[in-house]
Design an enzyme around this catalytic site. Sequence first.
Site, PDB file in Angstrom:
ATOM      1  NE  ARG A 122      -2.761   1.195   3.423  1.00 42.90           N
ATOM      2  CZ  ARG A 122      -2.506   0.335   4.403  1.00 42.90           C
ATOM      3  NH1 ARG A 122      -2.648  -0.963   4.183  1.00 42.90           N
ATOM      4  NH2 ARG A 122      -2.126   0.741   5.592  1.00 42.90           N
ATOM      5  CE1 TYR A 141     -17.097  11.463 -16.115  1.00 40.51           C
ATOM      6  CE2 TYR A 141     -16.010  11.172 -13.993  1.00 40.51           C
ATOM      7  CZ  TYR A 141     -16.727  10.652 -15.053  1.00 40.51           C
ATOM      8  OH  TYR A 141     -17.083   9.327 -15.048  1.00 40.51           O
ATOM      9  CG  ASP A 146      -9.581  16.084 -15.276  1.00 42.05           C
ATOM     10  OD1 ASP A 146      -8.806  15.637 -16.147  1.00 42.05           O
ATOM     11  OD2 ASP A 146     -10.566  15.451 -14.859  1.00 42.05           O
ATOM     12  CE  LYS A 170     -11.729   8.311 -19.639  1.00 42.59           C
ATOM     13  NZ  LYS A 170     -11.600   8.141 -18.189  1.00 42.59           N
TER      14      LYS A 170
END
Length: 396
Positions: free
Chosen positions: A61, A114, A186, A211
């Site tokens: 982690r 978004y 973003d 993406k």
Amino acid sequence: MARDRLSLGASTRAVHSGERQRRLGDAVTVPVYQTSTYAFESTQQLIDFKEGRIEKGEYGRYGNPTVRKAEQKIAELDHAQDAILWASGMCAMTSLLLTILQTGQHMIITSDSYRRTQQFCSGMLRRFGIDVSVVPPGDPHAIEAAVYPNTRLILTESPTNPFLYVIDLEKLAEIGKRHRIRTVIDSTLAAPYNQNPLDFGIDLVMHSATKYLAGHNDLLAGVVVGKAGMIDALRESQGILGGITDPNSAYLLLRGLKSFALRMAQHNANGAALAAFLESHPKVRRVYYPGLKSHPSHAVARAQMRGFGGLVSFELDATMAQAGAFIDALELPYMAPSLGGVESLVEQPAIVSYYEMAPEERQKIGISDSLVRYAAGIEDTDDLLTDVEQALKVLG
């Protein structure tokens, strides 16, 4: 590398950045380190690690070698000191906001951001006592007018989705510095190939690595890039929140990044050609693409972007059913959400993302029944145009 990293070309950096160290067996590619925990040779080594004298793994982690190489590569592509990968783009965005903001503070977000990001800000953040102002996209004056004494963060996409408005990054950075507010972009729809917001003074940049960065529609990941101190704070937060990227996804991301510059050149070419073709067609009411002079953000985009991406949004002179018939008639793109992969994708936002809204509610936020979002892949340009041309014939 001997030369300064920024003097190297985008394709050279995409191939080599973060990967020149010698590996076990002299492997050329970074292996998948499929482990959850790391051993220490001695108590002294553990003490040296805890006191910062050596770097090594401790627990999955808190880091993974495969993941770290992907982070280093993306950092170099985006002209950043460091980067941190997350399990998805939304995980990156929500974790960033939860780390930076506190109860009683205020943030600003643009209305064309978004949908899921807006839902998180207007819903969950407000539940935590964080105030949120929503302002029009691409308008620095509206952003500055919304600043309060307790404002701590300005967040916008650039370009935005689905209308591809572009913010003046330099003006936004100036507003942030003048009011001592962190600025976050973003930049998923531009990707580091087309713009580097950090070069304009923006504090942090987020990408949905799912993406353009990964580029093959086969993984989920998000990334935040910026100065080392800010990324260190996010890394500490990640150890608590736990939204890590798994090593297999990081391996696929590294592989996808090798062809990043080559892919982006074709995405840009296809997007520009598709936008120009659609704008000249009598059955198309309006095209949204920052590379077109008709787009409201064209001048700003020309000044700060090197290319305009493969995403094109357009409104047909059609009903919702007719727009659906056009999409059904397309032969090359898959009807699917997302963007940035080698395969072209197409969707009707009124059905895919906003179907639960009443038509009048969709109209208020600019989502018409005939709006189409076409994410051009890397197919041959002429093939995409021929396919779109034949599909438009269903409109008469």
